[in-house]
Design a protein around this motif. Structure first.
Motif, mmCIF file in Angstrom:
data_model
loop_
_atom_site.group_PDB
_atom_site.id
_atom_site.type_symbol
_atom_site.label_atom_id
_atom_site.label_comp_id
_atom_site.label_asym_id
_atom_site.label_seq_id
_atom_site.Cartn_x
_atom_site.Cartn_y
_atom_site.Cartn_z
ATOM 1 N N UNK A 1 0.838 -1.187 0.000
ATOM 2 C CA UNK A 1 0.000 0.000 0.000
ATOM 3 C C UNK A 1 0.879 1.245 0.000
ATOM 4 N N UNK A 2 0.343 2.326 -0.530
ATOM 5 C CA UNK A 2 1.065 3.597 -0.553
ATOM 6 C C UNK A 2 0.439 4.555 0.457
ATOM 7 N N UNK A 3 1.184 5.554 0.832
ATOM 8 C CA UNK A 3 0.652 6.564 1.748
ATOM 9 C C UNK A 3 -0.259 7.536 1.010
ATOM 10 N N UNK A 4 0.130 7.893 -0.223
ATOM 11 C CA UNK A 4 -0.658 8.791 -1.053
ATOM 12 C C UNK A 4 -0.737 8.223 -2.462
ATOM 13 N N UNK A 5 -1.943 8.192 -3.021
ATOM 14 C CA UNK A 5 -2.151 7.691 -4.376
ATOM 15 C C UNK A 5 -1.722 8.732 -5.400
ATOM 16 N N UNK A 6 -1.484 8.282 -6.637
ATOM 17 C CA UNK A 6 -1.192 9.265 -7.684
ATOM 18 C C UNK A 6 -2.387 10.211 -7.797
ATOM 19 N N UNK B 1 -3.494 11.206 -20.928
ATOM 20 C CA UNK B 1 -4.013 11.630 -19.622
ATOM 21 C C UNK B 1 -3.290 12.889 -19.163
ATOM 22 N N UNK B 2 -3.975 13.733 -18.399
ATOM 23 C CA UNK B 2 -3.297 14.924 -17.859
ATOM 24 C C UNK B 2 -2.139 14.518 -16.945
ATOM 25 N N UNK B 3 -1.303 15.476 -16.644
ATOM 26 C CA UNK B 3 -0.132 15.241 -15.800
ATOM 27 C C UNK B 3 -0.547 14.733 -14.416
ATOM 28 N N UNK B 4 0.202 13.777 -13.935
ATOM 29 C CA UNK B 4 -0.051 13.168 -12.628
ATOM 30 C C UNK B 4 1.080 13.476 -11.671
ATOM 31 N N UNK B 5 0.739 13.592 -10.402
ATOM 32 C CA UNK B 5 1.797 13.565 -9.393
ATOM 33 C C UNK B 5 1.860 12.110 -8.933
ATOM 34 N N UNK B 6 3.041 11.548 -8.757
ATOM 35 C CA UNK B 6 3.160 10.123 -8.459
ATOM 36 C C UNK B 6 2.689 9.772 -7.047
ATOM 37 N N UNK B 7 2.487 8.492 -6.834
ATOM 38 C CA UNK B 7 2.177 7.995 -5.497
ATOM 39 C C UNK B 7 3.418 8.144 -4.633
ATOM 40 N N UNK B 8 3.208 8.147 -3.323
ATOM 41 C CA UNK B 8 4.378 8.233 -2.445
ATOM 42 C C UNK B 8 4.226 7.293 -1.258
ATOM 43 N N UNK B 9 5.365 6.841 -0.796
ATOM 44 C CA UNK B 9 5.466 5.965 0.368
ATOM 45 C C UNK B 9 6.500 6.575 1.294
ATOM 46 N N UNK B 10 6.083 6.939 2.480
ATOM 47 C CA UNK B 10 6.945 7.576 3.474
ATOM 48 C C UNK B 10 7.652 8.803 2.897
ATOM 49 N N UNK B 11 6.896 9.573 2.109
ATOM 50 C CA UNK B 11 7.416 10.821 1.551
ATOM 51 C C UNK B 11 8.274 10.670 0.315
ATOM 52 N N UNK B 12 8.469 9.445 -0.169
ATOM 53 C CA UNK B 12 9.306 9.201 -1.340
ATOM 54 C C UNK B 12 8.405 8.807 -2.513
ATOM 55 N N UNK B 13 8.532 9.474 -3.682
ATOM 56 C CA UNK B 13 7.743 9.078 -4.854
ATOM 57 C C UNK B 13 8.078 7.645 -5.261
ATOM 58 N N UNK B 14 7.027 6.862 -5.541
ATOM 59 C CA UNK B 14 7.219 5.455 -5.898
ATOM 60 C C UNK B 14 6.431 5.115 -7.157
#
Length: 152
Positions: free
Chosen positions: A41-46, A132-145
């Motif tokens: 699981x990620x902390x934040x989704x794309x 698709x429009x520009x995405x910000x990546x998912x992140x895990x513990x503050x690191x983009x993954x």
């Protein structure tokens, strides 16, 4: 009085062992920390730009899915599709979003009859994902993954 000082000194000398701390090596600490992380699981989704107004993880995911579905549906809906008979099938698209937010298609599964009846569907779906429009990546513990998704 001497006995009182001696007793106090004895208590102080033996009490120090209760305050000793065990030293943990940085490698051991790192290994224990890695075991505690849920790598599935990620902390934040794309997120698309319009999804960044949400702060809750589930809200961001729902927004991500809605924008994705609307984009693909609108592009496919704008195409002139016709078949010889009615078709009801699901196309599964597996894609990856890298740590920089770039999206790439990994796999596309559809019934062979659907592929025969609508030979342009595969390139249209590829186009819809790639535009698709520009995405910000998912992140895990503050690191983009990098993350992978499969959507119908």
């Amino acid at each position: 009085m001497k006995q009182l000082y001696l007793l106090a000194l004895l208590l102080l000398a033996t009490a120090c062992q209760f305050f000793e701390t065990e030293k943990i090596s940085s490698e051991t600490f790192y290994e224990e920390d890695m075991k505690a992380i849920d790598w599935e699981d990620v902390d934040f989704y794309p997120a698309f730009a319009e999804c960044e107004i949400y702060s809750e993880k589930n809200e961001v995911r729902n927004c991500f899915e809605q924008v994705l579905q609307q984009h693909v549906s609108s592009l496919i809906g704008s195409k002139n599709m016709s078949t010889h008979r009615a078709l009801r099938d699901t196309v599964w698209i597996a894609f990856s979003i890298d740590s920089k937010g770039a999206i790439s298609i990994l796999d596309m599964k559809m019934d062979s009859l659907l592929d025969q009846q609508l030979p342009s569907l595969r390139p249209w779906l590829t186009e819809s994902i790639e535009t698709l429009p520009t995405l910000s990546p998912a992140s895990k513990q503050g690191v983009p993954v990098t993350t992978q998704f499969t959507f119908p």
